[in-house]
Design a protein around this motif. Sequence first.
Motif, short mmCIF file in Angstrom:
data_model
loop_
_atom_site.label_atom_id
_atom_site.label_comp_id
_atom_site.label_asym_id
_atom_site.label_seq_id
_atom_site.Cartn_x
_atom_site.Cartn_y
_atom_site.Cartn_z
N SER A 148 14.28 -2.03 -41.93
CA SER A 148 14.15 -1.57 -40.55
C SER A 148 13.33 -2.54 -39.71
N ASN A 149 13.43 -2.35 -38.40
CA ASN A 149 12.77 -3.22 -37.43
C ASN A 149 11.42 -2.60 -37.05
N GLY A 159 4.76 1.11 -31.33
CA GLY A 159 4.54 2.44 -30.80
C GLY A 159 5.70 3.40 -31.04
N MET A 160 6.79 2.90 -31.60
CA MET A 160 7.96 3.74 -31.83
C MET A 160 7.71 4.72 -32.97
N ILE A 204 10.67 7.82 -37.33
CA ILE A 204 12.02 8.34 -37.51
C ILE A 204 13.05 7.62 -36.63
N ASP A 205 12.58 6.98 -35.55
CA ASP A 205 13.46 6.33 -34.59
C ASP A 205 13.64 4.82 -34.81
N ARG A 206 13.00 4.27 -35.84
CA ARG A 206 13.10 2.82 -36.04
C ARG A 206 14.53 2.41 -36.39
N PRO A 207 15.06 1.37 -35.71
CA PRO A 207 16.42 0.88 -35.99
C PRO A 207 16.40 -0.09 -37.17
N SER A 210 16.82 10.08 -40.24
CA SER A 210 16.20 8.95 -39.53
C SER A 210 17.27 8.00 -38.99
N ARG A 211 16.90 7.28 -37.95
CA ARG A 211 17.86 6.35 -37.33
C ARG A 211 18.28 5.26 -38.32
#
Length: 182
Positions: free
Chosen positions: A12-13, A18-19, A22-25, A56-57
């Motif tokens: 993941s990136n 601050g992300m 669960i939203d990390r691409p 999760s993303r």
Amino acid sequence: MRKLFLLRHAKSNWDDAGMDDIDRPLAKRGRLAARAMARFLEAGHIRPALVLVSSSRRTRSTWDIIEPKLEGVPVAIEDELYEAGRGALLHRLRRLDDNIASVMLIGHNPGFANLAQALAGNHGDSEALARLGAKFSTGALAEIELDIGRWSEIEAGTGRLVAFTRPKDLEPSPEPPAPTEP
């Protein structure tokens, strides 16, 4: 005999500190690794009867990349798989329909490493066990045969690690440079 495939999400990136986790691409490297794993699944004729994916993303993106190679396999996105530990993963597996012979989970560490090691113990391919013991890296796939008749019987020691494949195992070695003209 039942079969469990544990596919850890690809890399993941972390560029946006601050992300929400669960939203990390996926990172570029993660997308490349997921494509390599998709080709591996297709070449090895790996086709589970069901795929369960963390919400999760990064896990959903990993699924999106491999899905064309598993077209038609039923999939469920499940919130309970996000950051699930060994106990929660076992609980989910025990609830599977006994008509399902094989399942792939796409999720996270440390739950996946702990589950794979608990199920297999020291049973299975020695090289695969050593690689798994060293690190369940992002994008890696553990293939575990389970000596159970029903999913409700799954517990520590009921499995055997058949294979553990990491994305770096699939990357071709660099080609030597082309000879130069004198």
